[in-house]
Scaffold this active site. Sequence first.
Site: not given
Length: 589
Positions: A439-441
């Site tokens: 998540a978050e890239g």
Amino acid sequence: MQYRAPVRETLFVLYEVLQLHRYEDLADFEDLSDGVLEAILTGAAEFAEQLLAPLNRSGDQEGCSLQTDGSVRTPSGFKDAYRRLVEAGWSGLAASKRWGGRGLPYVVASAVEEYFNGANQSFSMYLNWGFYASMLMDVEGIDNLRRDYLHKLIAGEWTGTMALTEPHAGTDVGLLRTRAKIQADGSYRISGTKIFNSGGEHDLAENIVHFVLARIEAAPPGTRGISLFLVPKFEADANGERGRRNAVTCTLIENKMGLRGSATCVLNFDDASGWLIGEPHRGLSRMFVLMNHTRRSCGVIGVAGAEAACQMAAAYAKERLQGRASKERLNSAKPADPIIEHPDVRRVLMGIRAFVEPARALLLWMALQLDLSERSQDEDLRRRADDRIGLLTPILKAVLSDMSFVAAVQAQQMFGGHGYIVETGIEQYVRDLRVLMIAEGANGVQAMDLVSRQLQRRDGQAFASFRQEVADAIASQSQSFRYLSEPMSGALQDLSAVAEWLHGAAADDVAAGAYDFMTMLGLVALGYMWLLIAAAACAENSVLEEDEVDAKLARARFYMQRLLPEVAACRSRVLAGAADLMRLPVEAF
Ligand SMILES: Cc1cc2nc3c(=O)[nH]c(=O)nc-3n(C[C@H](O)[C@H](O)[C@H](O)COP(=O)(O)OP(=O)(O)OC[C@H]3O[C@@H](n4cnc5c(N)ncnc54)[C@H](O)[C@@H]3O)c2cc1C
């Protein structure tokens, strides 16, 4: 085993390693004197240990459930804990006073975030929205939206979500299809489907405010045509209270590997009312102001989980009797010795600690850079802090989440077969922490950002200046801590050589080496923290007891001898280039 928030360790890092007293002139730091900081940390620790930790396992087992009316029920106890958290004022800690937040420095908020996540990662996913919203809504021309929504978000009465991802648009957010159609009154109608929305629907608060990326009709394609909208579940009425229900529905909650107490939702926006935040087509850059915080958060959450898993593993290793220790450690009164007497078990536990301690220091050091970048009057200091943030945010996000996950697996290993059994509780950390690498890239994408943008930041000066800072620390400790400074010197040389090589390399070679370069930089940054920790521990006025100093130096040595050598292996891997990776046809995989 009950989670214990590491307050004493945090205070050591803040006061002794980072020397917080040097920053008393910064806005909001003056409020931290006279025991206030200790009181905040102790209060947060109590909250984490007594209220959140007991809900961690039950929350995982019960999970969230989607009801037939589209509402989502969170695990038993979450609602009450959330109410108590909000009433006690733990929401909006870092949100600016300008918008009604508490305006606490990031160094303080970051420590609190660690404790809450160490106690209960799923629960803590619902927090922080006051702060995020205050950053997203710090733009001109939306006074009415701020009046209607921001105060309640900061107070935690309402929560928020970040709605970027769509089924066909993850990393490549420019592919998104959610549409926004302008109305006569200047508002918009939002239509589309967003997936993987953390906290997209739940029963903790009476309203949820979604921050949605969408494309206004006739906007340019790709990332340059994306705008940011505020789309509430319930519109605020004329008094700023919960009003009309909006056309946002939760159609599914994901059945996930971990984080089961956090509702990950598919949301349908069906001509929902939304309001533009900031300029049209500039939504992605608005969202990016958050990224330094949400990505740093991934590191905080990872280290929090690694600390909690390590506490469990160490307690178990002291109790579990298996096999005989070497002669000097033998306890013949018992049928076998505690497994912690075996060197291989020590190797594992020491490896986790040798990572967690400098990682916590690095996170707090980076939080301090954020404080400096926003609060310092000194332009040079602000620019330097910005450079550190740009360069090292991928390290916090990706290297710390990678290493935290490995630490959780190692902690699980201490339990042998029992670690694979759900009742023991340790496997939850492995499942929960895994998401931080995605998540978050995804972490691979963080590495690309590091080599393609951050390494070139200000013509490479950001990297050069950090490298110099580490070199200075090495030089200043070459007499007192030779066993630390020498390995660090070699690692820094490797890092510099690879950075130079990447500078002139072909695009595929750079991309193929990105991950290993990121890992090298992360290991050097953690080694740098060990230099600072060792110096602080041995300083004349150190608050540590003799045995604590001894333990710190032993872990620092362990880091240099056993973890840092990975830098040399990374160097070889980067220099191998991309030729063999890219030469093979797709069918060969
Ligand atoms: C539990 C959970 C909670 C989440 N919460 C939210 C949320 O609240 N809001 C939200 O909007 N999203 C959320 N997400 C979505 C998350 O941010 C995405 O899953 C993530 O950004 C990756 O996108 P993707 O899943 O589409 O993977 P993809 O983009 O399909 O990537 C697949 C793989 O390909 C690699 N890859 C992709 N592009 C490149 C490239 N150009 N170069 C090299 N490698 C590449 C990636 O590294 C990855 O390993 C959440 C996800 C999960 C699992």
